[in-house]
Design a protein around this motif. Sequence first.
Motif, short mmCIF file in Angstrom:
data_model
loop_
_atom_site.label_atom_id
_atom_site.label_comp_id
_atom_site.label_asym_id
_atom_site.label_seq_id
_atom_site.Cartn_x
_atom_site.Cartn_y
_atom_site.Cartn_z
N SER A 142 10.03 1.38 -3.20
CA SER A 142 10.22 1.51 -4.64
C SER A 142 10.97 0.31 -5.20
N ILE A 143 10.84 0.12 -6.51
CA ILE A 143 11.53 -0.99 -7.17
C ILE A 143 13.03 -0.72 -7.24
N GLY A 144 13.42 0.55 -7.44
CA GLY A 144 14.83 0.88 -7.41
C GLY A 144 15.45 0.58 -6.06
N GLY A 145 14.72 0.91 -4.99
CA GLY A 145 15.20 0.57 -3.65
C GLY A 145 15.28 -0.92 -3.46
N GLY A 146 14.32 -1.65 -4.01
CA GLY A 146 14.34 -3.11 -3.91
C GLY A 146 15.53 -3.73 -4.61
N MET A 147 15.95 -3.12 -5.73
CA MET A 147 17.13 -3.63 -6.42
C MET A 147 18.41 -3.27 -5.66
N SER A 148 18.45 -2.09 -5.06
CA SER A 148 19.64 -1.67 -4.33
C SER A 148 19.80 -2.42 -3.02
N GLN A 149 18.69 -2.59 -2.31
CA GLN A 149 18.76 -3.20 -0.99
C GLN A 149 18.53 -4.70 -1.03
N ASN A 150 17.92 -5.17 -2.11
CA ASN A 150 17.40 -6.53 -2.20
C ASN A 150 16.30 -6.65 -1.14
N CYS A 151 15.33 -7.44 -1.38
CA CYS A 151 14.21 -7.54 -0.45
C CYS A 151 13.46 -8.84 -0.74
N LEU A 152 12.50 -9.13 0.12
CA LEU A 152 11.75 -10.36 -0.06
C LEU A 152 10.33 -10.20 0.43
N PHE A 153 9.51 -11.02 0.07
CA PHE A 153 8.21 -11.44 0.57
C PHE A 153 7.36 -12.03 -0.54
N TRP A 154 6.65 -11.20 -1.33
CA TRP A 154 5.70 -11.75 -2.28
C TRP A 154 6.43 -12.52 -3.38
N GLY A 155 6.23 -13.84 -3.40
CA GLY A 155 6.89 -14.71 -4.38
C GLY A 155 8.20 -15.30 -3.90
N SER A 156 8.68 -14.89 -2.73
CA SER A 156 10.02 -15.32 -2.30
C SER A 156 10.10 -16.81 -2.02
N GLY A 157 8.99 -17.43 -1.63
CA GLY A 157 9.03 -18.86 -1.35
C GLY A 157 9.30 -19.70 -2.58
N ARG A 158 9.02 -19.15 -3.76
CA ARG A 158 9.25 -19.89 -5.01
C ARG A 158 10.30 -19.22 -5.89
N TYR A 159 10.34 -17.89 -5.89
CA TYR A 159 11.17 -17.17 -6.86
C TYR A 159 12.35 -16.43 -6.23
N GLY A 160 12.50 -16.50 -4.92
CA GLY A 160 13.64 -15.87 -4.28
C GLY A 160 13.45 -14.39 -4.01
N THR A 161 14.55 -13.66 -3.96
CA THR A 161 14.52 -12.25 -3.61
C THR A 161 14.28 -11.37 -4.83
N ALA A 162 14.15 -10.06 -4.58
CA ALA A 162 13.86 -9.10 -5.65
C ALA A 162 14.90 -9.16 -6.76
N ALA A 163 16.16 -9.24 -6.39
CA ALA A 163 17.24 -9.19 -7.38
C ALA A 163 17.13 -10.31 -8.40
#
Length: 516
Positions: A142-163
């Motif tokens: 979930s997106i809420g989980g992504g904000m709480s845990q921070n996460c990466l993959f899609w777009g991370s090479g250019r835009y960084g982590t979820a947060a």
Amino acid sequence: MATKANPTAIEFIAETGAEVLTESETLNFYAHDVYQRGADLLAVVRPKDKDELSAAIAATTAQNIPVIPRGGGMSYTGGYTTDKAGSVLFDLAAMDRILEINETDMTVTVEAGCTWAKLYETLAPKGLRTPFWGTLSGLKASIGGGMSQNCLFWGSGRYGTAAQSCIAMEVVLADGTVLKTGANFTRPYGPDLTGLFLADTGALGMKATITLRMIPEAEAHGYASFTFEKHEDILAAMGAIERSGVSTECFGFDPSLNAIRMQRDSLGSDAKALGQMMKKQGSVWGALKEGAKVVAAGRDFMDEAKFSLHVLTEARIQAAADDDLERARKIALDNGATETENTIPKIIRANPFGPLNSMLGPQGERWAPVHGLLPHSRAIACYDAILALFEQHREEMDQHGIFTGILVSAVSGSGAIIEPCLYWPDASNPVHEATIESAHFAKLPTLDRNSAAWELTQKLKQALVDLFHDQGAAHLQIGRTYRYRDSLDPAADSLLQDLKKTVDPKGLMNPGSLGL
């Protein structure tokens, strides 16, 4: 707290209107994460919206009962498995609405339980997406989980982590107060209040709504794959590619993880996914050709004895995507790479939120990743230390059937993720059975509980956590696993504890997470 109207704690919570689950089988399921089981739960609450979430949290903590947030359930670091028996877990999966898509201001607001896959699929017909747009587990995560845990993959090479794609949030504090962090169109406005609740692992509050930036979806893509003889070379190439800013994703596997992937993946589903992507791009002939390439390449296109690196680029026009790819290619070749068939990045991009069948190994083995985020200047030394640790325990690992694989990935502006994965023969748990496709799960061998292998895995996992701490690594998905507070200087740790006391004076919001 008990009154004539509320003779029990559970009934008091249920009066808020939120769904309350108390069946023993349900509670056992929710007590597990991907890695292990926590303490017994009193109940599971499934709120339908922000108001029910706020009311139910207030009703629970008023009785001095701890509250635990759960997003998509993909944590393997104790994000929602508590050691405090009698806690109430809040499953936010029913709060999955996309509340607003503002194409003028280029923002999107979602409820915390919305998955990355749902958001991406909703925005795609509009030619839009978020800069960071999900994890490989985004079908469930979930997106809420992504904000709480921070996460990466899609777009991370250019835009960084979820947060880094988040603008604002509404967070429910331990007493039920709904706190709105900043403006819904810019971040920060004054001190970064949004940032205080990002990557907090749910220790400071439960996310109710999240506002993210949007960008136009790319119209052109490039893909390339390379093999390397040595880990020093793949890490050097990955660092140079990240610094050049040409890739949107750049990740790789060690030889062991290459071999595991080749055993596990399905040619039929690979070709189908690739064909579907090409059709979406308007090329039926391209779909047929690319699908045929996958089948023709079989599992022989990747030398399993080598390290592999996979690069994806994107742009508004194909010439720009191709130019970025050519720059990445030159960097890789200059660092000793051999270019190989680009099947893996194409397949993953064609099906970005595929089934989560890799949650178990190819023969049903349990799986546990442990990661560290390091600057490129320290990545090779850390990798060397990991190899030395595994060699130190090689004999007992072999004795208990434990094997490893290592993933590496570039994170824009932050460095490199190094993620050793542990595989060991052991019985699966309810989260695996509920998450993996039933047809795939049925094909896997059923393994018995293996206490000796589990104990050694626990020992190795802790050794890796300590190794990363000693190497000065940072972490995503901190949960109850990583030594976050040990990494803080005394003044920063004191400030963190003061913040916790302010927003959660009784210590009832996900106690133990983040080391608090």
